[in-house]
Design a protein around this motif. Sequence first.
Motif, mmCIF file in Angstrom:
data_model
loop_
_atom_site.group_PDB
_atom_site.id
_atom_site.type_symbol
_atom_site.label_atom_id
_atom_site.label_comp_id
_atom_site.label_asym_id
_atom_site.label_seq_id
_atom_site.Cartn_x
_atom_site.Cartn_y
_atom_site.Cartn_z
ATOM 1 N N ALA A 40 -8.910 0.678 1.585
ATOM 2 C CA ALA A 40 -9.159 -0.259 0.484
ATOM 3 C C ALA A 40 -9.074 -1.678 1.039
ATOM 4 O O ALA A 40 -8.095 -2.027 1.703
ATOM 5 N N ILE A 41 -10.118 -2.458 0.772
ATOM 6 C CA ILE A 41 -10.282 -3.724 1.496
ATOM 7 C C ILE A 41 -10.625 -4.892 0.573
ATOM 8 O O ILE A 41 -11.573 -4.804 -0.212
ATOM 9 N N PRO A 42 -9.898 -6.005 0.727
ATOM 10 C CA PRO A 42 -10.367 -7.223 0.074
ATOM 11 C C PRO A 42 -11.403 -7.893 0.972
ATOM 12 O O PRO A 42 -11.221 -7.935 2.190
ATOM 13 N N LEU A 43 -12.496 -8.364 0.387
ATOM 14 C CA LEU A 43 -13.523 -9.039 1.184
ATOM 15 C C LEU A 43 -12.960 -10.364 1.694
ATOM 16 O O LEU A 43 -12.393 -11.136 0.930
ATOM 17 N N TYR A 44 -13.087 -10.604 2.988
ATOM 18 C CA TYR A 44 -12.636 -11.857 3.601
ATOM 19 C C TYR A 44 -13.827 -12.455 4.334
ATOM 20 O O TYR A 44 -14.261 -11.896 5.354
ATOM 21 N N VAL A 45 -14.341 -13.553 3.847
ATOM 22 C CA VAL A 45 -15.532 -14.189 4.420
ATOM 23 C C VAL A 45 -16.590 -13.123 4.747
ATOM 24 O O VAL A 45 -16.972 -12.920 5.893
#
Lengths: 216, 168
Positions: free
Chosen positions: A63-68
């Motif tokens: 599960a990943i938060p979008l970073y740039v």
Amino acid sequence: MHALIINGSPRVKKFSNTDKILDKFEAGMAEKGATFTRCEVSDRKQWDDMRKAFGENKNILIAIPLYVENIPGLLIEFLETLTPKNDGTEIAFILQGGFAEGVQLRCGEAYLKILTEKLGCKYAGTLVKGDNFGIRFMDEKTVQKITGAYTDMGREYAECGNFFSEKCAKFTGPEIFPVHVRLLVGIIFKTLAKSGFKKAAKDWGCTKPLNYRPYK
Amino acid sequence: MILIVNTTADKSVSEALREELKNSAVEAEIVEASEMKISHCIGCNYCWLKTPGECSIKDDYEVILKKMIHAKQLWVISDTALGFLDHKGKNIFDRILPVAMMYLKFVGDQMRHVARYKDKFDIGLIYKGDPDVDYLKRWNERATLNFESKSLGVFSASEIKEAVSCMH
Ligand SMILES: Cc1cc2nc3c(=O)[nH]c(=O)nc-3n(C[C@H](O)[C@H](O)[C@H](O)COP(=O)(O)O)c2cc1C
């Protein structure tokens, strides 16, 4: 089904939006009798165990938060230390971000297919959804409301083992907003949202205007 | 001014750039970031909501940030991993957040954060290793939208001449 679940956010668990999303998602999985082990990339002390678990598990969910427009640097640092598998392991992803439109997450989503291949695994789809920036600032009741929809997706994952269904595709919401919605939201950005951000800053003890330029 | 940030330990790329730039009138500064202490972004959001424009992590990235906001172009030299920039290269981008503000607006049909500074820098990538080049191009195009700038292209470390031809 048993899944290894990795929270790929560099934010400490307590403040991570992904963490709150996963709480709801796992509740749905549990309802369907699936089990899981959760770990957090933000905690380097877990990395040895995570590497071992990556080797042992056949169903992995990151599960990943979008970073740039892509995955966070810290998650890359962890993934660089893994040994590719080539044993039929499937990786599915939850990709979430701050901006609200689905189109904002597509470049990041495209990379997850490349990543899966590099790790020698099979791609099991990505559950894509934006508009999650505010979770950290919301009261418990609102957080429950916003993240609640992930429970149904947890059920879906437990049953299918992937995110390929029409239901998962619909979960993203609109790719872009129609013109009239953009006009309305644009006004909200200049008024309500602006004052909301100023209030949040004040609550955090900020003493400067939010458009302050420290280096000019 | 053109800012070049080398996140790899391989100084030969910087040397080749220096050599090539000798013949041009471009004013460029090369920062060897592999020798610096640069953390990943921890997502604290202090740079937007507590200490606007300033990162809460007090490490060597601040030096780069201060130069960046005066640059016309930013070039990042990066090793690659898993088809993309390695973590050191990506950290340079994740830590850029203080150049944007919390405030939002629509640019075309998509949401963006409002820029903190008036001057914008276009971004180019020079990579070592074997990334998915088409993806890297797509990503750089997309990432620069967030900084109200444009992509200067993606070049391998063996294409220094081509990269320098885009530095002006
Ligand atoms: C350095 C950084 C870069 C980000 N880049 C994007 C982005 O490109 N697109 C987007 O929609 N959201 C972006 N976000 C917002 C996060 O994805 C969003 O707030 C997410 O919910 C954070 O989850 P977490 O609390 O689990 O880390 C970014 C946040 C940070 C800190």
